[in-house]
Design an enzyme around this catalytic site. Sequence first.
Site, PDB file in Angstrom:
ATOM      1  NE  ARG A  25      -3.983  -2.106   2.090  1.00  0.00           N
ATOM      2  CZ  ARG A  25      -3.789  -3.234   2.774  1.00  0.00           C
ATOM      3  NH1 ARG A  25      -2.763  -3.351   3.568  1.00  0.00           N
ATOM      4  NH2 ARG A  25      -4.634  -4.228   2.658  1.00  0.00           N
TER       5      ARG A  25
ATOM      6  CE  LYS B  18      -1.693  12.091 -14.922  1.00  0.00           C
ATOM      7  NZ  LYS B  18      -2.306  13.041 -15.901  1.00  0.00           N
TER       8      LYS B  18
ATOM      9  CD  GLU C  10       5.243  14.763 -23.043  1.00  0.00           C
ATOM     10  OE1 GLU C  10       4.663  15.811 -22.690  1.00  0.00           O
ATOM     11  OE2 GLU C  10       4.698  13.640 -22.992  1.00  0.00           O
TER      12      GLU C  10
ATOM     13  CE  LYS D  15       4.061  16.637 -15.041  1.00  0.00           C
ATOM     14  NZ  LYS D  15       4.212  15.373 -15.749  1.00  0.00           N
TER      15      LYS D  15
ATOM     16  CD  GLU E 214      -5.080  15.098 -15.071  1.00  0.00           C
ATOM     17  OE1 GLU E 214      -4.542  14.055 -14.677  1.00  0.00           O
ATOM     18  OE2 GLU E 214      -5.157  15.409 -16.260  1.00  0.00           O
TER      19      GLU E 214
ATOM     20  NE  ARG F 135      -0.599  16.264 -12.847  1.00  0.00           N
ATOM     21  CZ  ARG F 135       0.189  15.681 -11.972  1.00  0.00           C
ATOM     22  NH1 ARG F 135       0.109  15.968 -10.707  1.00  0.00           N
ATOM     23  NH2 ARG F 135       1.062  14.779 -12.368  1.00  0.00           N
TER      24      ARG F 135
ATOM     25  CG  ASN G 289      -3.627  15.715 -20.213  1.00  0.00           C
ATOM     26  OD1 ASN G 289      -2.652  14.972 -20.138  1.00  0.00           O
ATOM     27  ND2 ASN G 289      -4.553  15.767 -19.283  1.00  0.00           N
TER      28      ASN G 289
ATOM     29  CG  HIS H  24      -0.878  14.227 -23.859  1.00  0.00           C
ATOM     30  ND1 HIS H  24      -0.111  15.316 -24.199  1.00  0.00           N
ATOM     31  CD2 HIS H  24      -0.043  13.374 -23.217  1.00  0.00           C
ATOM     32  CE1 HIS H  24       1.134  15.130 -23.757  1.00  0.00           C
ATOM     33  NE2 HIS H  24       1.203  13.956 -23.156  1.00  0.00           N
TER      34      HIS H  24
ATOM     35  CG  HIS I 104      -2.996   9.459 -24.438  1.00  0.00           C
ATOM     36  ND1 HIS I 104      -3.487  10.002 -23.270  1.00  0.00           N
ATOM     37  CD2 HIS I 104      -1.650   9.383 -24.279  1.00  0.00           C
ATOM     38  CE1 HIS I 104      -2.482  10.251 -22.444  1.00  0.00           C
ATOM     39  NE2 HIS I 104      -1.357   9.901 -23.040  1.00  0.00           N
TER      40      HIS I 104
ATOM     41  CG  HIS J 189       4.078   9.793 -24.978  1.00  0.00           C
ATOM     42  ND1 HIS J 189       2.717   9.586 -24.880  1.00  0.00           N
ATOM     43  CD2 HIS J 189       4.336  10.903 -24.231  1.00  0.00           C
ATOM     44  CE1 HIS J 189       2.184  10.519 -24.103  1.00  0.00           C
ATOM     45  NE2 HIS J 189       3.147  11.322 -23.687  1.00  0.00           N
TER      46      HIS J 189
HETATM   47  N1  LIG Z   1       3.707   9.812 -15.600  1.00  0.00           N
HETATM   48  C1  LIG Z   1       3.622  10.845 -16.406  1.00  0.00           C
HETATM   49  O1  LIG Z   1       3.286  11.951 -15.982  1.00  0.00           O
HETATM   50  C2  LIG Z   1       3.971  10.649 -17.856  1.00  0.00           C
HETATM   51  C3  LIG Z   1       4.139  11.774 -18.679  1.00  0.00           C
HETATM   52  C4  LIG Z   1       4.529  11.569 -19.991  1.00  0.00           C
HETATM   53  C5  LIG Z   1       4.735  10.291 -20.474  1.00  0.00           C
HETATM   54  N2  LIG Z   1       4.564   9.225 -19.662  1.00  0.00           N
HETATM   55  C6  LIG Z   1       4.798   7.862 -20.133  1.00  0.00           C
HETATM   56  O2  LIG Z   1       6.168   7.745 -20.479  1.00  0.00           O
HETATM   57  C7  LIG Z   1       6.320   6.696 -21.433  1.00  0.00           C
HETATM   58  C8  LIG Z   1       7.238   7.117 -22.515  1.00  0.00           C
HETATM   59  O3  LIG Z   1       8.483   7.489 -21.924  1.00  0.00           O
HETATM   60  P1  LIG Z   1       9.850   7.311 -22.708  1.00  0.00           P
HETATM   61  O4  LIG Z   1       9.752   7.950 -24.017  1.00  0.00           O
HETATM   62  O5  LIG Z   1      10.934   7.730 -21.786  1.00  0.00           O
HETATM   63  O6  LIG Z   1       9.832   5.762 -23.025  1.00  0.00           O
HETATM   64  P2  LIG Z   1      10.752   4.546 -22.611  1.00  0.00           P
HETATM   65  O7  LIG Z   1      10.879   4.464 -21.142  1.00  0.00           O
HETATM   66  O8  LIG Z   1      10.173   3.376 -23.302  1.00  0.00           O
HETATM   67  O9  LIG Z   1      12.175   4.912 -23.239  1.00  0.00           O
HETATM   68  C9  LIG Z   1      12.308   5.001 -24.625  1.00  0.00           C
HETATM   69  C10 LIG Z   1      13.346   3.992 -25.162  1.00  0.00           C
HETATM   70  O10 LIG Z   1      14.639   4.416 -24.783  1.00  0.00           O
HETATM   71  C11 LIG Z   1      15.347   3.391 -24.106  1.00  0.00           C
HETATM   72  N3  LIG Z   1      16.227   4.089 -23.188  1.00  0.00           N
HETATM   73  C12 LIG Z   1      15.870   4.761 -22.084  1.00  0.00           C
HETATM   74  N4  LIG Z   1      16.911   5.405 -21.570  1.00  0.00           N
HETATM   75  C13 LIG Z   1      17.961   5.124 -22.369  1.00  0.00           C
HETATM   76  C14 LIG Z   1      19.319   5.516 -22.366  1.00  0.00           C
HETATM   77  N5  LIG Z   1      19.764   6.403 -21.472  1.00  0.00           N
HETATM   78  N6  LIG Z   1      20.112   5.007 -23.297  1.00  0.00           N
HETATM   79  C15 LIG Z   1      19.636   4.171 -24.256  1.00  0.00           C
HETATM   80  N7  LIG Z   1      18.367   3.789 -24.329  1.00  0.00           N
HETATM   81  C16 LIG Z   1      17.539   4.270 -23.386  1.00  0.00           C
HETATM   82  C17 LIG Z   1      14.271   2.536 -23.536  1.00  0.00           C
HETATM   83  O11 LIG Z   1      14.715   1.215 -23.318  1.00  0.00           O
HETATM   84  C18 LIG Z   1      13.212   2.606 -24.618  1.00  0.00           C
HETATM   85  O12 LIG Z   1      13.517   1.677 -25.623  1.00  0.00           O
HETATM   86  C19 LIG Z   1       4.927   6.367 -21.907  1.00  0.00           C
HETATM   87  O13 LIG Z   1       4.542   5.145 -21.331  1.00  0.00           O
HETATM   88  C20 LIG Z   1       4.062   7.505 -21.369  1.00  0.00           C
HETATM   89  O14 LIG Z   1       2.748   7.089 -21.073  1.00  0.00           O
HETATM   90  C21 LIG Z   1       4.190   9.402 -18.375  1.00  0.00           C
HETATM   91 ZN   LIG Z   2       2.981  13.056 -22.502  1.00  0.00          ZN
END
Ligand SMILES: NC(=O)c1ccc[n+]([C@@H]2O[C@H](COP(=O)([O-])OP(=O)(O)OC[C@H]3O[C@@H](n4cnc5c(N)ncnc54)[C@H](O)[C@@H]3O)[C@@H](O)[C@H]2O)c1
Ligand SMILES: [Zn+2]
Lengths: 364, 364
Positions: free
Chosen positions: A123, A144, A186, A228, A238, A242, A246, A249, A253, A266
Amino acid sequence: MRELTVDLGARSYPIYIGEGILNDIGTLFEKHGIGKGSPLLVVTDDHVAEHFLEPVVSLLRTAGYTTASHVVASGEKSKSLKVLEDVVTTALQAGLDRKSTVIALGGGVVGDLAGFVAASYMRGVRFVQIPTTILAHDSSVGGKVAVNHPLAKNIIGAFHQPEMVLYDTATLRTLPDRDVRSGLSEMIKHGLIWDAEFTAWCEDNADKLVGLDPEALQYGLYMGCRVKAAVVSQDERENDLRAILNLGHTIGHALEAVAGYNELLHGEAIAIGMVGAAKLSVRMGNPEHVYTVTKRIFKKFGLPTAIPAHMDTDAIMSAMMHDKKFSESKIVYIVPTDIGKVEINKNVSADWVRDIVDQLKQED
Amino acid sequence: MRELTVDLGARSYPIYIGEGILNDIGTLFEKHGIGKGSPLLVVTDDHVAEHFLEPVVSLLRTAGYTTASHVVASGEKSKSLKVLEDVVTTALQAGLDRKSTVIALGGGVVGDLAGFVAASYMRGVRFVQIPTTILAHDSSVGGKVAVNHPLAKNIIGAFHQPEMVLYDTATLRTLPDRDVRSGLSEMIKHGLIWDAEFTAWCEDNADKLVGLDPEALQYGLYMGCRVKAAVVSQDERENDLRAILNLGHTIGHALEAVAGYNELLHGEAIAIGMVGAAKLSVRMGNPEHVYTVTKRIFKKFGLPTAIPAHMDTDAIMSAMMHDKKFSESKIVYIVPTDIGKVEINKNVSADWVRDIVDQLKQED
Ligand SMILES: NC(=O)c1ccc[n+]([C@@H]2O[C@H](COP(=O)([O-])OP(=O)(O)OC[C@H]3O[C@@H](n4cnc5c(N)ncnc54)[C@H](O)[C@@H]3O)[C@@H](O)[C@H]2O)c1
Ligand SMILES: [Zn+2]
Ligand SMILES: NC(=O)c1ccc[n+]([C@@H]2O[C@H](COP(=O)([O-])OP(=O)(O)OC[C@H]3O[C@@H](n4cnc5c(N)ncnc54)[C@H](O)[C@@H]3O)[C@@H](O)[C@H]2O)c1
Ligand SMILES: [Zn+2]
């Protein structure tokens, strides 16, 4: 090293941004009261593990922490309840208890997954973000966390703030070029919703940012995190403000949901979504330059601005209807009113959005 | 109708206890501001559905609520991430949004599962508990919600307080006798940790309680909920005091983990656990009557007081080591010091607990 605070009362936390700061991880953990009596769990993916898992684990062990790790497959598919269950298996086997800390070492996928593990394991245990992608300047700030459901992204999750965010720009050098650009999408978004000056700076520094120039990168990440953090501080859960995060998005999405695996990252999907939002803005009577500037910037960063022609409009629209930004069946849409300014419009008709989707398939 | 408040500041909520009060569900929902613009989801299990789903859904529809439902298989196995994913499928298909409310209609299994759905769906929506077992006077109050992991019970969850608890004693008449007794075990626990007088009342009224006498039942549930509410109000997130609610649960959970399906109900397992805790208490120098009275009460309610002889001590001990009441590898144990009084002892040796487990296999 640059430092920034996300202001959330008792849940406030710092973001550290700097080149090589992972070397100070032991000191920073001690400074933030992370105890040595309970094991830590580092969650990462196989790409990131290759470069950074061993160094991080040995730095932590040298600092006196018992440290276990769990490596998931790289990619969005790891944000599932099944993988969450696997991570919890490791946590249990490593003896994690209520005083343990879960560490996300990776991009947004790892951050969201490990964050939801931290939110739900026993939890709720403590959580540290070590983002290794540019996109994660967004995902690692704000608390989030979530996993996906086969029918909808990020639909099962929590608000769970980290103890700190430790952003070492040195980790970004191994990032594939496509992920660099996707992450910068982003960063641009943070300019577009909040700060026209920063947006202009992004455009002027596109080449440096894409080329991972250390100075430009640190400043851009700092500014992106700052927007942010400012938004999140005013609306942790949110309820209203907040939602502006989006921008792009709603369409983004839906595109991710409909696109085949790896067809759209993304940041790519939301770049298209932001162009769509800008088109909608102009149709609503806002100045034409909202669209022309938005599109010009994304072009400059080599990001897509059109929906791939083969994607089905009906499928996109139906994915959108499952999106959580629909409240009581009305479409809530983030619409730019100028560069650096947006409004939350709760009355956009589905027909208009469908028109925009159709037009985006014709875009260059 | 009896009414009681769980005092948690902005998260305070009422517990309504009475015969036939489900008929007022529409009025109570309106009173508590549950809006009609977003669909509701009733989660229940197949046993409960048979008797109460149709009536509850039609009462809600008559009151003007759009209401969907999801029926899970009865039993602990439904407290899984897999079933959680299925419930979310229904929620998405029914169009639940952030203003929706999830309703748990059933015992502790349904309450814990639906509660975690409510806590995590879109990162948290509203939640109402309609307990239909006696045990659920415990599980429906306090906001602890969770699903199980194959290696540990209740290990993935959240603290998520309901908007209200609606306890209709009329629903208890269809409960199998074994579940009636199992539920009364938690009621007795609430006496044992807090209130010697109520404990004596339980013993004196054992026959009435087991026979579901309406007056006795309402008073017993009211008192049980009152103890639970008092403890939870002082320690919402289980930092200290709340641990006393785990009297009998350290051994109890281990027995549940090791026992075959349906061999031990939750209340049965903790009855054995409470006898174990009483034995430990006496060994630590507390008066002999702690053990004799505790055992006598459970006997009077027809609850088990011995560990089934075929169960393996090693397996029980190893299940205990995964239990979340172990912090930093020391055993935290709730030990009665007298009837109606307990202490949180953080220094019980694993060897002593093993002895108690062995002795409990010899108990009559
Ligand atoms: N929580 C939130 O507020 C929020 C906001 C925006 C996006 N997201 C989420 O984030 C995700 C996308 O994030 P992302 O683009 O970082 O994706 P990811 O974590 O999949 O990373 C992208 C790619 O880069 C690789 N990688 C990561 N760091 C690396 C490094 N230093 N060197 C080499 N390769 C590396 C990963 O293995 C992957 O293949 C989505 O799931 C999205 O929904 C969440
Ligand atoms: Zn995003
Ligand atoms: N969240 C908490 O604080 C907390 C506290 C204690 C226990 N629990 C959890 O509660 C669960 C046990 O609760 P439970 O004993 O209510 O189990 P349960 O929900 O499985 O109900 C017991 C049985 O009775 C049936 N049933 C329920 N209501 C009925 C009715 N009115 N008529 C006929 N049949 C009915 C169910 O289908 C089931 O077969 C465990 O999973 C335990 O971990 C949680
Ligand atoms: Zn219990």
